[in-house]
Design a protein around this motif. Structure first.
Motif, PDB file in Angstrom:
ATOM      1  N   ARG A  44      66.394 -82.615 -13.695  1.00 31.01           N
ATOM      2  CA  ARG A  44      65.162 -83.391 -13.816  1.00 31.01           C
ATOM      3  C   ARG A  44      64.080 -82.825 -12.912  1.00 31.01           C
ATOM      4  NH1 ARG A  44      66.456 -89.331 -11.868  1.00 31.01           N
ATOM      5  NH2 ARG A  44      68.448 -88.857 -12.870  1.00 31.01           N
ATOM      6  N   LEU A  45      62.856 -83.258 -13.166  1.00 30.93           N
ATOM      7  CA  LEU A  45      61.739 -82.919 -12.298  1.00 30.93           C
ATOM      8  C   LEU A  45      61.945 -83.577 -10.933  1.00 30.93           C
ATOM      9  CD1 LEU A  45      58.976 -83.604 -14.966  1.00 30.93           C
ATOM     10  CD2 LEU A  45      59.757 -81.347 -14.209  1.00 30.93           C
ATOM     11  N   ALA A  46      61.587 -82.878  -9.880  1.00 33.93           N
ATOM     12  CA  ALA A  46      61.747 -83.400  -8.521  1.00 33.93           C
ATOM     13  C   ALA A  46      60.453 -83.170  -7.745  1.00 33.93           C
ATOM     14  CB  ALA A  46      62.917 -82.728  -7.812  1.00 33.93           C
ATOM     15  N   TRP A  47      59.861 -84.252  -7.273  1.00 35.06           N
ATOM     16  CA  TRP A  47      58.618 -84.160  -6.511  1.00 35.06           C
ATOM     17  C   TRP A  47      58.894 -83.553  -5.137  1.00 35.06           C
ATOM     18  CZ3 TRP A  47      57.114 -87.348  -2.160  1.00 35.06           C
ATOM     19  CH2 TRP A  47      55.795 -87.115  -1.743  1.00 35.06           C
ATOM     20  N   TRP A  50      52.510 -83.217  -1.652  1.00 35.51           N
ATOM     21  CA  TRP A  50      51.133 -83.057  -2.090  1.00 35.51           C
ATOM     22  C   TRP A  50      50.242 -82.616  -0.947  1.00 35.51           C
ATOM     23  CZ3 TRP A  50      51.686 -88.831  -2.475  1.00 35.51           C
ATOM     24  CH2 TRP A  50      51.091 -89.504  -1.398  1.00 35.51           C
ATOM     25  N   ARG A  59      51.735 -84.679   2.471  1.00 41.87           N
ATOM     26  CA  ARG A  59      52.881 -85.585   2.507  1.00 41.87           C
ATOM     27  C   ARG A  59      53.992 -84.904   1.741  1.00 41.87           C
ATOM     28  NH1 ARG A  59      53.793 -90.401   4.282  1.00 41.87           N
ATOM     29  NH2 ARG A  59      55.717 -91.396   3.602  1.00 41.87           N
ATOM     30  N   SER A  61      58.261 -84.865   0.341  1.00 35.07           N
ATOM     31  CA  SER A  61      59.499 -85.558   0.033  1.00 35.07           C
ATOM     32  C   SER A  61      60.478 -85.335   1.177  1.00 35.07           C
ATOM     33  CB  SER A  61      60.098 -85.011  -1.254  1.00 35.07           C
ATOM     34  OG  SER A  61      61.448 -85.385  -1.377  1.00 35.07           O
ATOM     35  N   THR A 103      48.558 -91.029  -5.538  1.00 33.57           N
ATOM     36  CA  THR A 103      49.526 -91.926  -6.178  1.00 33.57           C
ATOM     37  C   THR A 103      49.200 -92.157  -7.648  1.00 33.57           C
ATOM     38  OG1 THR A 103      48.255 -93.837  -5.415  1.00 33.57           O
ATOM     39  CG2 THR A 103      50.081 -93.084  -4.009  1.00 33.57           C
ATOM     40  N   HIS A 105      48.665 -90.423 -11.761  1.00 30.52           N
ATOM     41  CA  HIS A 105      49.355 -89.518 -12.679  1.00 30.52           C
ATOM     42  C   HIS A 105      48.888 -88.080 -12.511  1.00 30.52           C
ATOM     43  CE1 HIS A 105      45.649 -91.036 -14.479  1.00 30.52           C
ATOM     44  NE2 HIS A 105      45.559 -89.879 -15.100  1.00 30.52           N
ATOM     45  N   PHE A 106      49.732 -87.152 -12.967  1.00 27.60           N
ATOM     46  CA  PHE A 106      49.464 -85.718 -12.873  1.00 27.60           C
ATOM     47  C   PHE A 106      48.874 -85.281 -14.212  1.00 27.60           C
ATOM     48  CE2 PHE A 106      53.403 -85.109  -9.900  1.00 27.60           C
ATOM     49  CZ  PHE A 106      52.913 -86.109  -9.065  1.00 27.60           C
TER      50      PHE A 106
ATOM     51  N   LEU B   4      65.223 -94.328 -11.630  1.00 32.60           N
ATOM     52  CA  LEU B   4      64.794 -94.501 -13.011  1.00 32.60           C
ATOM     53  C   LEU B   4      65.875 -93.952 -13.934  1.00 32.60           C
ATOM     54  CD1 LEU B   4      61.054 -93.344 -12.773  1.00 32.60           C
ATOM     55  CD2 LEU B   4      61.928 -95.693 -12.911  1.00 32.60           C
ATOM     56  N   HIS B  33      54.178 -93.469 -15.850  1.00 31.03           N
ATOM     57  CA  HIS B  33      53.556 -92.337 -16.530  1.00 31.03           C
ATOM     58  C   HIS B  33      54.639 -91.586 -17.288  1.00 31.03           C
ATOM     59  CE1 HIS B  33      50.480 -93.496 -13.751  1.00 31.03           C
ATOM     60  NE2 HIS B  33      51.155 -93.032 -12.710  1.00 31.03           N
ATOM     61  N   GLN B  88      57.873 -91.519 -14.942  1.00 26.45           N
ATOM     62  CA  GLN B  88      57.550 -91.284 -13.533  1.00 26.45           C
ATOM     63  C   GLN B  88      56.897 -92.536 -12.966  1.00 26.45           C
ATOM     64  OE1 GLN B  88      53.918 -89.178 -12.896  1.00 26.45           O
ATOM     65  NE2 GLN B  88      54.621 -88.099 -11.069  1.00 26.45           N
ATOM     66  N   TRP B  90      55.468 -94.214  -8.931  1.00 31.55           N
ATOM     67  CA  TRP B  90      55.266 -94.086  -7.488  1.00 31.55           C
ATOM     68  C   TRP B  90      56.044 -95.228  -6.825  1.00 31.55           C
ATOM     69  CZ3 TRP B  90      54.253 -91.086  -3.677  1.00 31.55           C
ATOM     70  CH2 TRP B  90      53.922 -91.612  -2.433  1.00 31.55           C
ATOM     71  N   SER B  94      59.147 -96.209  -0.460  1.00 30.70           N
ATOM     72  CA  SER B  94      59.577 -94.966   0.186  1.00 30.70           C
ATOM     73  C   SER B  94      58.462 -93.932   0.239  1.00 30.70           C
ATOM     74  CB  SER B  94      60.776 -94.357  -0.548  1.00 30.70           C
ATOM     75  OG  SER B  94      60.432 -94.019  -1.881  1.00 30.70           O
ATOM     76  N   ASP B  95      57.284 -94.282  -0.305  1.00 30.90           N
ATOM     77  CA  ASP B  95      56.163 -93.325  -0.396  1.00 30.90           C
ATOM     78  C   ASP B  95      56.616 -92.038  -1.054  1.00 30.90           C
ATOM     79  OD1 ASP B  95      54.181 -94.096   2.599  1.00 30.90           O
ATOM     80  OD2 ASP B  95      54.264 -94.963   0.585  1.00 30.90           O
ATOM     81  N   HIS B  96      57.140 -92.196  -2.241  1.00 27.43           N
ATOM     82  CA  HIS B  96      57.798 -91.066  -2.896  1.00 27.43           C
ATOM     83  C   HIS B  96      57.588 -91.166  -4.403  1.00 27.43           C
ATOM     84  CE1 HIS B  96      61.051 -88.200  -3.713  1.00 27.43           C
ATOM     85  NE2 HIS B  96      61.153 -87.986  -2.429  1.00 27.43           N
ATOM     86  N   TRP B  97      57.287 -90.033  -5.048  1.00 25.12           N
ATOM     87  CA  TRP B  97      57.263 -90.008  -6.501  1.00 25.12           C
ATOM     88  C   TRP B  97      58.694 -89.908  -7.019  1.00 25.12           C
ATOM     89  CZ3 TRP B  97      53.631 -91.305  -9.690  1.00 25.12           C
ATOM     90  CH2 TRP B  97      52.284 -91.174  -9.330  1.00 25.12           C
ATOM     91  N   PHE B  99      61.038 -89.440 -10.661  1.00 20.55           N
ATOM     92  CA  PHE B  99      61.107 -89.108 -12.084  1.00 20.55           C
ATOM     93  C   PHE B  99      62.428 -89.615 -12.662  1.00 20.55           C
ATOM     94  CE2 PHE B  99      57.502 -86.363 -12.862  1.00 20.55           C
ATOM     95  CZ  PHE B  99      57.184 -85.846 -11.612  1.00 20.55           C
ATOM     96  N   GLY B 100      62.381 -90.001 -13.923  1.00 19.60           N
ATOM     97  CA  GLY B 100      63.608 -90.299 -14.627  1.00 19.60           C
ATOM     98  C   GLY B 100      64.365 -89.017 -14.941  1.00 19.60           C
ATOM     99  N   GLY B 101      65.580 -89.166 -15.432  1.00 22.01           N
ATOM    100  CA  GLY B 101      66.420 -88.019 -15.717  1.00 22.01           C
ATOM    101  C   GLY B 101      66.029 -87.238 -16.953  1.00 22.01           C
TER     102      GLY B 101
END
Lengths: 119, 108
Positions: A44-47, A50, A59, A61, A103, A105-106, B4, B33, B88, B90, B94-97, B99-101
């Motif tokens: 999956r995508l991982a943040w 930014w 900030r 992760s 915070t 959307h991208f 998620l 999103h 996705q 926010w 945890s101040d963290h984005w 994403f779902g799998g």
């Protein structure tokens, strides 16, 4: 039109560092945040983090805390992501993306940069 | 940390409606999103703030969000809609984005 163009693929040895660039065009660079996201093969995508391109504030992760640095060069409309102490699990495609607020959307993404970590 | 959950795959015949869910604890109070990612390409935003559509995204793409499930609905599915879809949010605790799998949409 908005474009985010990233640097090319890279191969690094374990323990090394990699820097990926993201050059923005088609909009006012400092009006948007640049986000960094990675995607390991089949994952999956991982943040990752930014940068506020106006103030330089960042900030990250917690997954990358201590290993990641994000900077920007406003004169070149370019953001940079550096990841250190690379290991094989860092092999992934790294994306930059634009967001109006940190915070939010991208809305536009770079094309991605494949970083391969291999001895 | 906030989690998620998406179904790994959804299959639908052309012209039918696909619904892709994204489960999360009380997700209805968060903004969701959705991104479409075709193989070898970067993600593309298709729905933001639960149900808004960026310019250029067909009206066939719509979103909803309530209680513990957000849903991306694709009407009149076309072969070109075949892709992975990610939700996705926010996570302010945890101040963290997050994403779902991801869900692989297959057009039969």
């Amino acid at each position: 039109q908005v474009h985010l163009v990233q640097s090319g693929a890279d191969v690094k040895k374990p323990g090394a560092s990699v820097r990926v660039s993201c050059k923005a065009s088609g909009y006012s660079f400092t009006n948007y945040v640049i986000q960094w996201v990675r995607q390991a093969p089949g994952q999956r995508l991982a943040w990752m983090g930014w940068i506020n391109t106006d103030t330089g504030g960042t900030r990250f992760s917690q997954s990358f805390q201590g290993r990641i640095t994000i900077t920007r060069d406003t004169s070149a409309s370019t953001a940079y992501m550096e990841l250190s102490s690379l290991r094989s699990e860092d092999t992934a495609v790294y994306f930059c993306a634009r967001a109006e607020v940190a915070t939010g959307h991208f809305d536009y993404w770079g094309q991605g940069t494949l970083v391969t970590v291999s001895s | 940390s906030y989690v998620l959950t998406q179904p790994p795959s959804v299959s639908v015949a052309p012209g039918k409606t696909a619904r892709i869910t994204c489960g999360g604890n009380n997700i209805g109070i968060k903004s969701v999103h959705w991104y479409q990612q075709r193989p070898g390409q970067a993600p593309v935003l298709v729905v933001y703030y639960d149900y808004d559509r960026p310019s250029g995204i067909p009206e066939r793409f719509s979103g909803s969000n309530s209680e513990n499930t957000a849903t991306l609905t694709i009407s009149r599915v076309e072969a070109g809609d075949e892709a992975d879809y990610y939700c996705q949010v926010w996570d302010s605790s945890s101040d963290h984005w997050v994403f779902g799998g991801g869900t692989k949409l297959t057009v039969l």
